[in-house]
Design a protein around this motif. Structure first.
Motif, short mmCIF file in Angstrom:
data_model
loop_
_atom_site.label_atom_id
_atom_site.label_comp_id
_atom_site.label_asym_id
_atom_site.label_seq_id
_atom_site.Cartn_x
_atom_site.Cartn_y
_atom_site.Cartn_z
N GLY A 175 31.12 46.33 -34.34
CA GLY A 175 32.37 45.58 -34.25
C GLY A 175 33.59 46.47 -34.19
N ALA A 176 33.38 47.80 -34.09
CA ALA A 176 34.51 48.72 -34.08
C ALA A 176 35.44 48.46 -32.91
CB ALA A 176 34.01 50.17 -34.05
N GLU A 177 34.83 48.00 -31.78
CA GLU A 177 35.68 47.79 -30.61
C GLU A 177 36.65 46.64 -30.80
OE1 GLU A 177 31.81 45.49 -29.90
OE2 GLU A 177 32.45 47.39 -30.78
N ASN A 178 36.43 45.82 -31.86
CA ASN A 178 37.30 44.68 -32.10
C ASN A 178 38.39 45.00 -33.13
OD1 ASN A 178 35.78 43.00 -30.38
ND2 ASN A 178 34.25 42.68 -32.00
N THR A 179 38.46 46.23 -33.59
CA THR A 179 39.40 46.56 -34.65
C THR A 179 40.75 47.03 -34.10
OG1 THR A 179 38.62 48.86 -34.80
CG2 THR A 179 37.50 47.20 -36.17
N ILE A 180 40.87 47.19 -32.80
CA ILE A 180 42.14 47.65 -32.24
C ILE A 180 43.18 46.55 -32.39
CG2 ILE A 180 43.32 48.42 -30.15
CD1 ILE A 180 40.68 49.55 -29.19
N ALA A 181 44.30 46.90 -33.00
CA ALA A 181 45.36 45.92 -33.26
C ALA A 181 46.41 45.98 -32.16
CB ALA A 181 46.01 46.19 -34.61
N PRO A 182 47.06 44.87 -31.87
CA PRO A 182 48.13 44.89 -30.87
C PRO A 182 49.33 45.71 -31.34
CG PRO A 182 48.02 42.75 -31.95
CD PRO A 182 46.83 43.52 -32.42
N VAL A 183 50.04 46.27 -30.39
CA VAL A 183 51.27 46.99 -30.70
C VAL A 183 52.36 46.01 -31.11
CG1 VAL A 183 53.08 48.48 -29.75
CG2 VAL A 183 50.70 48.87 -29.14
N VAL A 184 52.40 44.89 -30.42
CA VAL A 184 53.34 43.83 -30.78
C VAL A 184 52.60 42.50 -30.77
CG1 VAL A 184 54.12 43.56 -28.38
CG2 VAL A 184 55.56 42.73 -30.23
N ALA A 185 52.91 41.69 -31.76
CA ALA A 185 52.31 40.35 -31.84
C ALA A 185 53.40 39.36 -32.22
CB ALA A 185 51.19 40.33 -32.88
N LEU A 186 53.67 38.43 -31.32
CA LEU A 186 54.64 37.37 -31.57
C LEU A 186 53.90 36.06 -31.82
CD1 LEU A 186 57.22 37.98 -28.68
CD2 LEU A 186 57.06 39.15 -30.88
N LYS A 187 54.37 35.30 -32.79
CA LYS A 187 53.77 34.01 -33.09
C LYS A 187 54.87 33.01 -33.41
CE LYS A 187 50.02 31.52 -33.66
NZ LYS A 187 49.09 31.27 -32.53
N GLY A 188 55.02 32.04 -32.51
CA GLY A 188 55.99 30.98 -32.74
C GLY A 188 57.42 31.45 -32.82
N VAL A 189 57.79 32.45 -32.01
CA VAL A 189 59.15 33.01 -32.08
C VAL A 189 60.15 32.05 -31.43
CG1 VAL A 189 60.65 34.88 -31.31
CG2 VAL A 189 58.37 35.39 -32.20
N THR A 190 61.22 31.78 -32.15
CA THR A 190 62.26 30.88 -31.67
C THR A 190 63.63 31.55 -31.74
OG1 THR A 190 62.60 29.93 -33.88
CG2 THR A 190 60.98 28.84 -32.45
N ARG A 191 64.53 31.05 -30.89
CA ARG A 191 65.93 31.50 -30.94
C ARG A 191 66.80 30.43 -30.32
NH1 ARG A 191 70.45 33.04 -32.56
NH2 ARG A 191 71.27 35.13 -32.22
N SER A 192 67.80 29.99 -31.08
CA SER A 192 68.73 28.97 -30.61
C SER A 192 70.16 29.48 -30.73
CB SER A 192 68.57 27.68 -31.43
OG SER A 192 67.26 27.16 -31.30
N PHE A 193 71.03 28.96 -29.87
CA PHE A 193 72.44 29.30 -29.91
C PHE A 193 73.26 28.02 -29.93
CE2 PHE A 193 70.33 32.81 -27.77
CZ PHE A 193 70.89 33.92 -28.36
N GLU A 194 74.41 28.09 -30.59
CA GLU A 194 75.35 26.98 -30.57
C GLU A 194 76.43 27.26 -29.53
OE1 GLU A 194 75.26 24.16 -32.30
OE2 GLU A 194 73.44 24.67 -33.40
N GLN A 195 76.66 26.30 -28.66
CA GLN A 195 77.67 26.49 -27.62
C GLN A 195 78.39 25.16 -27.38
OE1 GLN A 195 76.54 27.42 -23.39
NE2 GLN A 195 77.64 29.32 -23.81
N GLY A 196 79.67 25.16 -27.70
CA GLY A 196 80.45 23.94 -27.51
C GLY A 196 79.92 22.77 -28.30
N GLY A 197 79.40 23.05 -29.50
CA GLY A 197 78.86 21.98 -30.33
C GLY A 197 77.47 21.53 -29.93
#
Length: 231
Positions: A4-26
């Motif tokens: 199972g060693a080949e499955n131990t490589i971890a991602p360099v970046v992992a995003l899960k459910g990332v959100t971003r909102s901005f308010e503009q003119g209400g």
């Protein structure tokens, strides 16, 4: 027996459910609406989407360049959302490199010095930083331009310096936002080919935002940002 060693490589970046909102003119504008993404070591990924689709916002999230993001952002196995500002700065410095559409070189420093700068900030000595900068710039065909300031370089040469600077600290992940978008098509092709060759030679992973399908096809994988989610 499979260890199972080949499955131990971890991602360099992992995003899960990332959100971003901005308010503009209400009005609340949801730019990222639950982004999931994993990039493995050495993998070069194209982030495709039209202008205004949120590609730059997504790179800012991964690059830890501003706050206001929800969800999980894992960089080199560390949950960035759990860190304070100093911790995020250290994570960004030690694991990430950046290349922008506009080179943002320091005008009062020559090409060699511009590539030395991030190394010196990280603690390298002058000799180490100079040797590394020389190697990178020479690999990009700028060996004869080391002592030239940005104003003395062409647009393509300036962007090559920016590429070298982004790789100077041997980042595990390079984030590039339309890195050839300010160049003519012929020069853009040459700079991108050199960029990809150098990234692969360094063994870094990369996420490269572009709206150009033809350039995206040069990369290992393509993800598309549409209505705030990846498809």
């Amino acid at each position: 027996m499979n260890s199972g060693a080949e499955n131990t490589i971890a991602p360099v970046v992992a995003l899960k459910g990332v959100t971003r909102s901005f308010e503009q003119g209400g009005v609340t504008i949801d730019v990222l609406r639950g982004v999931d993404l994993a990039i493995m070591p050495g993998e070069i990924v194209a982030l495709l989407g039209p202008s205004g689709s949120g590609k730059s916002t997504m790179l800012q999230a991964i690059g830890l360049l501003e706050g206001g993001f929800g969800g999980h952002i894992g960089i080199a196995g560390t949950a960035a959302e759990k860190l304070d500002a100093a911790g995020r700065t250290a994570l960004r410095r030690d694991h990430l490199g950046f290349v922008y559409q506009f080179h943002h070189l320091l005008p009062d420093f020559n090409a060699l010095e511009n590539v030395m700068m991030p190394q010196l900030v990280r603690g390298a000595n002058d000799a180490e930083a100079s040797a590394r900068a020389n190697d990178l710039l020479t690999a990009l065909g700028l060996g004869a331009r080391l002592d030239h300031r940005p104003s003395q370089l062409s647009g393509g040469e300036q962007q090559r310096v920016a590429v070298a600077r982004g790789l100077a600290n041997r980042p595990e992940l390079v984030l590039a936002d339309e890195p050839t978008g300010n160049l003519d098509e012929h020069t853009a092709d040459k700079v991108l080919d050199e960029f990809l060759r150098l990234v692969r030679g360094e063994g870094s992973a990369a996420l490269i935002a572009t709206h150009n399908e033809r350039l995206a096809a040069k990369m290992d994988r393509v993800v598309r940002l549409n209505e705030g989610k990846l498809g």
